[in-house]
Write a protein that holds these residues in place. Structure first.
Motif, mmCIF file in Angstrom:
data_model
loop_
_atom_site.group_PDB
_atom_site.id
_atom_site.type_symbol
_atom_site.label_atom_id
_atom_site.label_comp_id
_atom_site.label_asym_id
_atom_site.label_seq_id
_atom_site.Cartn_x
_atom_site.Cartn_y
_atom_site.Cartn_z
ATOM 1 N N UNK A 1 0.860 -1.178 0.000
ATOM 2 C CA UNK A 1 0.000 0.000 0.000
ATOM 3 C C UNK A 1 0.896 1.228 0.000
ATOM 4 N N UNK A 2 0.847 2.012 -1.049
ATOM 5 C CA UNK A 2 1.757 3.140 -1.196
ATOM 6 C C UNK A 2 1.394 4.324 -0.299
ATOM 7 N N UNK A 3 0.309 4.187 0.482
ATOM 8 C CA UNK A 3 0.010 5.217 1.486
ATOM 9 C C UNK A 3 0.797 4.943 2.763
ATOM 10 N N UNK A 4 1.376 3.749 2.858
ATOM 11 C CA UNK A 4 2.126 3.386 4.071
ATOM 12 C C UNK A 4 3.510 4.032 4.040
ATOM 13 N N UNK A 5 4.069 4.248 5.237
ATOM 14 C CA UNK A 5 5.410 4.866 5.320
ATOM 15 C C UNK A 5 6.484 3.904 4.826
ATOM 16 N N UNK A 6 6.268 2.601 5.114
ATOM 17 C CA UNK A 6 7.350 1.638 4.890
ATOM 18 C C UNK A 6 7.233 0.834 3.587
ATOM 19 N N UNK A 7 6.009 0.705 3.062
ATOM 20 C CA UNK A 7 5.834 -0.172 1.890
ATOM 21 C C UNK A 7 6.637 0.252 0.643
ATOM 22 N N UNK A 8 6.755 1.553 0.355
ATOM 23 C CA UNK A 8 7.545 1.911 -0.841
ATOM 24 C C UNK A 8 8.978 1.372 -0.761
ATOM 25 N N UNK A 9 9.625 1.515 0.401
ATOM 26 C CA UNK A 9 10.988 0.982 0.568
ATOM 27 C C UNK A 9 10.991 -0.548 0.474
ATOM 28 N N UNK A 10 9.975 -1.153 1.095
ATOM 29 C CA UNK A 10 9.887 -2.625 1.118
ATOM 30 C C UNK A 10 9.847 -3.184 -0.305
ATOM 31 N N UNK A 11 9.109 -2.517 -1.187
ATOM 32 C CA UNK A 11 8.968 -3.001 -2.568
ATOM 33 C C UNK A 11 10.307 -2.912 -3.314
#
Ligand code: NDP
Length: 282
Positions: free
Chosen positions: A86-96
């Motif tokens: 979910x790109x609204x999350x703080x951490x998901x963009x880095x996780x991807x």
């Protein structure tokens, strides 16, 4: 007439001087496409698959991503992996980005394409929605770009940003969306200069799209806007070619380029057309 002829001549001159596309260059290329469970992102995944790329796709719906990844494999992708985020999350963009670097061992193309859902209507003060949309459509883009930059530098890779004509000109009923796209154009326009000044290996492409016939776009404008919608599969292919040939900009369909420049030459005509091109107020 003279003005129109000059504009067309300039446009064709630019088109003719763009370097050729070599489909073979994408065989085995390591690609991350966001917003790839449907629409233009899904079509990009299928094109990259046909070119024999190694793909990671992401969006929120895992089951749908799984189906898209399976189809990518059947079309010829060397690898097709997916990760729900979910790109609204703080951490998901880095996780991807971390997932992609680990699974593919590097990255050649980062294609940022996802958007959060937003209503097509007069703005009624929903600030929370606008902040959320900024997170999804803008902040996650810069977070992922930054996280992937070292890897793209090493691979002489490409950063591809999917933007909109609504990032170049304003239009009613889409205030939050047009804000996020203008922010993308501003930020990545600045980054483009910085990469050039640093003589970076990374190429950057900003893609300006007009109305495209994806389900979510059509659902919003059907019966309200009469403008023609262009095919998602063709838009997707044009974005891929723009990235692969390291062109700084794409205008698709071509007349979005004319609109982008002529709006500043003839502001009152443009405003009149914009305000009178709706069948009714949504
Ligand atoms: P779609 O609405 O069809 O697809 C959006 C994608 O983003 C889906 O895969 C969706 O999957 C994903 N997504 C939505 N919310 C989130 C979230 N919070 N986190 C992660 N992923 C999310 O968009 P289009 O294909 O129509 O548009 C693609 C790009 O093209 C966008 O950047 C858009 O601005 C641009 N564009 C489109 C135009 C058009 O007319 N279609 C015109 C101009 C530009 P899921 O729901 O599974 O998360």
């Amino acid at each position: 007439k003279i003005l129109t002829a000059s504009i067309c001549a300039a446009f064709l001159a630019v088109k003719w001087t763009t370097p050729g596309f070599d489909a073979e260059s994408l065989r085995g290329a390591r690609v991350l496409v966001t917003g790839a469970s449907m629409g233009i992102g899904e079509q990009m995944a299928y094109h990259y698959a046909r070119f024999g790329a190694q793909i990671v796709i992401t969006a929120r719906r895992e089951k749908v991503l799984q189906q898209v990844a399976e189809k990518c494999l059947s079309l010829g992708a060397q690898k097709a992996l997916y990760i729900a985020a979910d790109m609204a999350s703080e951490s998901d963009p880095d996780k991807v980005v971390d997932f992609t670097l680990e699974k593919l061992g590097g990255l050649d193309y980062l294609v940022l394409n996802h958007i959060g859902s937003t209503p097509f209507k007069m703005w009624e003060g929903d600030i929370a929605h606008t902040k959320w949309l900024m997170k999804v459509n803008f902040f996650s883009y810069i977070q992922m770009a930054w996280k992937a930059l070292d890897s793209l530098e090493q691979s002489k890779g490409s950063l591809v940003i999917v933007s909109s004509l609504l990032g170049k000109m304003t239009s009613p009923f889409v205030a939050p969306y047009t804000s996020t796209k203008s922010a993308l154009n501003g930020f990545f326009g600045a980054l483009y200069h910085e990469l050039s000044i640093k003589k970076s290996n990374v190429s950057m492409s900003i893609c300006t799209l007009g109305l495209i016939d994806t389900e979510s776009a059509m659902e919003k404008v059907r019966g309200i806007v009469n403008a023609p919608a262009y095919p998602a599969t063709d838009a997707a292919l044009n974005i891929i070619i723009t990235g692969a040939t390291r062109q700084p900009e794409l205008y698709y369909p071509w007349f979005t380029w004319v609109v982008s420049i002529s709006k500043d030459w003839f502001p009152s005509v443009t405003n009149y057309i914009i305000q009178n091109s709706y069948n009714h107020i949504p």
